[in-house]
Structure formats: C-alpha cells, structure tokens
Scaffold this active site. Structure first.
Site, PDB file in Angstrom:
ATOM      1  N   ASP A  11      51.010  53.252  35.982  1.00  0.00           N
ATOM      2  CA  ASP A  11      50.007  53.617  36.985  1.00  0.00           C
ATOM      3  C   ASP A  11      50.392  54.982  37.542  1.00  0.00           C
ATOM      4  O   ASP A  11      51.547  55.199  37.917  1.00  0.00           O
ATOM      5  CB  ASP A  11      49.987  52.595  38.120  1.00  0.00           C
ATOM      6  CG  ASP A  11      49.495  51.225  37.664  1.00  0.00           C
ATOM      7  OD1 ASP A  11      49.217  51.058  36.463  1.00  0.00           O
ATOM      8  OD2 ASP A  11      49.398  50.321  38.511  1.00  0.00           O
ATOM      9  N   ASP A 133      37.932  43.139  38.143  1.00  0.00           N
ATOM     10  CA  ASP A 133      38.906  43.092  39.240  1.00  0.00           C
ATOM     11  C   ASP A 133      38.354  42.172  40.317  1.00  0.00           C
ATOM     12  O   ASP A 133      37.337  42.485  40.940  1.00  0.00           O
ATOM     13  CB  ASP A 133      39.137  44.490  39.810  1.00  0.00           C
ATOM     14  CG  ASP A 133      39.655  45.464  38.763  1.00  0.00           C
ATOM     15  OD1 ASP A 133      40.407  45.016  37.871  1.00  0.00           O
ATOM     16  OD2 ASP A 133      39.314  46.653  38.826  1.00  0.00           O
TER      17      ASP A 133
END
Length: 246
Positions: A11, A133
C-alpha cells in the site's frame, strides 16, 4: 494440498510502503521507504502475485503513484493487480501501460457501473477485478471514507450477472487489525457463487487464518500487516507458495 493463492500487499502513500488500520489515514505505519525493494523481496521468496494499492489515489479520486507501479513491474516479474483511484478510462489506461496485469474497480463500480461494464467487455473479465469493500454489509467508496446505500449481497449479485469473475472483498472493520478475516462471510459468498475467483482481504493475522480461508475454498488472500509485523514467516508460507494461477 493447499489451493489458496497468497498475494502480499504493498500500500503506497507518498511513494512509501505503508499500512492503515481500518482504512484510517490517521493511523499509518510505514514499513519500507522503497516499495520496489519490498516487491523484490516478495519475488525472492517465491510469490508470483502482488497487490498494489495507491492510497493517495483512492483519496484523491485519480491515480497518483503510477511511477511506483511502473518501477515495480519493470523491476520484477510479479503479476501485479493494482487498485486505488481508478476512476476513468485515463486512469485505467495509465495503470495498464505501467504494467498492471489486472486493475481493481471499486468505487467506480458503484458510481459509474456502465463504464465498468464497458471495461469488462473491452479488456475481458480476467483483467478487471471487482473491488467490494464492505462495512456492516454495505459497500464503502472513495478510500472507504463514504458508505453507499448498496448492500454487499446486491452488489455481488449485480456484478456476477454482468460477467465479473474476480472479486476482491475487504471487510473494512477488520482491515489492518490482525484479528482474523471474515471467513464466515467468504464461505457464504463461495457457497452462493462457487465459480467466483474470490480474493479475501482484511484482518489476516496468522497462517492459521490463511488455512481457514483455504478450507473455506477461497481462491486467494491478500495480506500485508501480518507479514510486515512478523506474524507470518517465510517458513509459514512455503507450503502455499507454489499454488498456480487458476
């Protein structure tokens, strides 16, 4: 025999390899200043896949760290799937040109489903991953800062009907917590859609968590913090590492 594919995550914020807790940009831990170096470490361990998330991109609603993506794909032979800030044809083209093999369509699958439908038709379902998500059973968008009114169940049904074959499903409440993934949720999804290539994400804290997902017949798992904080070792992953791309 293990069937689950292990996909380490990188990330990126400000060009560095970080992790958030529950998607909170105020809770950032930096693990490596050089994501390319980190990617090379993963490749040296035998991983074949890599999950790259442009957290700056997710926040600013367009790709930001395309140069980092390009550097990783040019420096390794890893199969990279990329997400974060892919909101337009231009973003998609830039990600593919930078060497991504697959791109995750998350927020845009909620806000502009017609566009994502075109992407699937044009590039093929193998190259577009649906980013689901979820928070309390509802889909969250824009770097998880906004909850939509769309239920996870309806969202998955709609996109499977539309031809999606790969889904990256993250339980936001568990992401970065090391408290275990939502295995029951993934088991339910696999029971409903047995042919789906489901990638579980969020909460993995040990190799036992990955074993449980494997037993639940989940296709693949993304993990980050558990690796960076030493909860999963190189020895742990070896029995899983040669799972072929299905």
């Amino acid at each position: 025999m293990h069937n689950i594919e292990l996909i380490p995550a990188i990330d990126i914020i400000d060009g560095k390899c970080v992790r958030l807790t529950r998607g909170d940009y105020q809770q950032v831990a930096t693990y490596n200043d050089d994501p390319v170096d980190q990617a090379k470490q993963f490749e040296a361990l035998g991983f074949r896949r890599l999950h790259v998330v442009d957290l700056d991109g997710a926040k600013s609603k367009h790709i930001v760290n395309v140069d980092v993506l390009s550097a990783i794909t040019h420096s390794t032979n890893l199969i990279v799937d990329f997400g974060g800030g892919v909101k337009s044809n231009d973003d998609l083209d830039r990600a593919f040109q930078a060497g991504a093999s697959m791109v995750t369509a998350g927020s845009i699958a909620v806000t502009n489903p017609e566009e994502v439908g075109k992407w699937i038709n044009h590039f093929g379902a193998d190259r577009i991953i649906l980013g689901a998500d979820a928070h309390d059973g509802r889909i969250s968008i824009n770097g998880w800062k906004e909850d939509s009114s769309v239920s996870l169940t309806d969202f998955l049904h709609e996109w499977v009907e539309a031809g999606i074959t790969k889904v990256l499903c993250t339980d936001i409440s568990r992401d970065g917590t090391l408290q275990g993934p939502s295995t029951a949720l993934y088991r339910d999804i696999m029971a409903r859609y047995p042919h789906l290539q489901l990638i579980a994400s969020g909460g993995v804290g040990s190799i036992a968590d990955i074993a449980a997902l494997d037993q639940a017949k989940v296709s693949a798992v993304v993990f980050g913090k558990a690796w960076y904080e030493g909860k999963i070792s190189a020895a742990d992953i070896q029995p899983y590492i040669n799972v072929k791309e299905r």
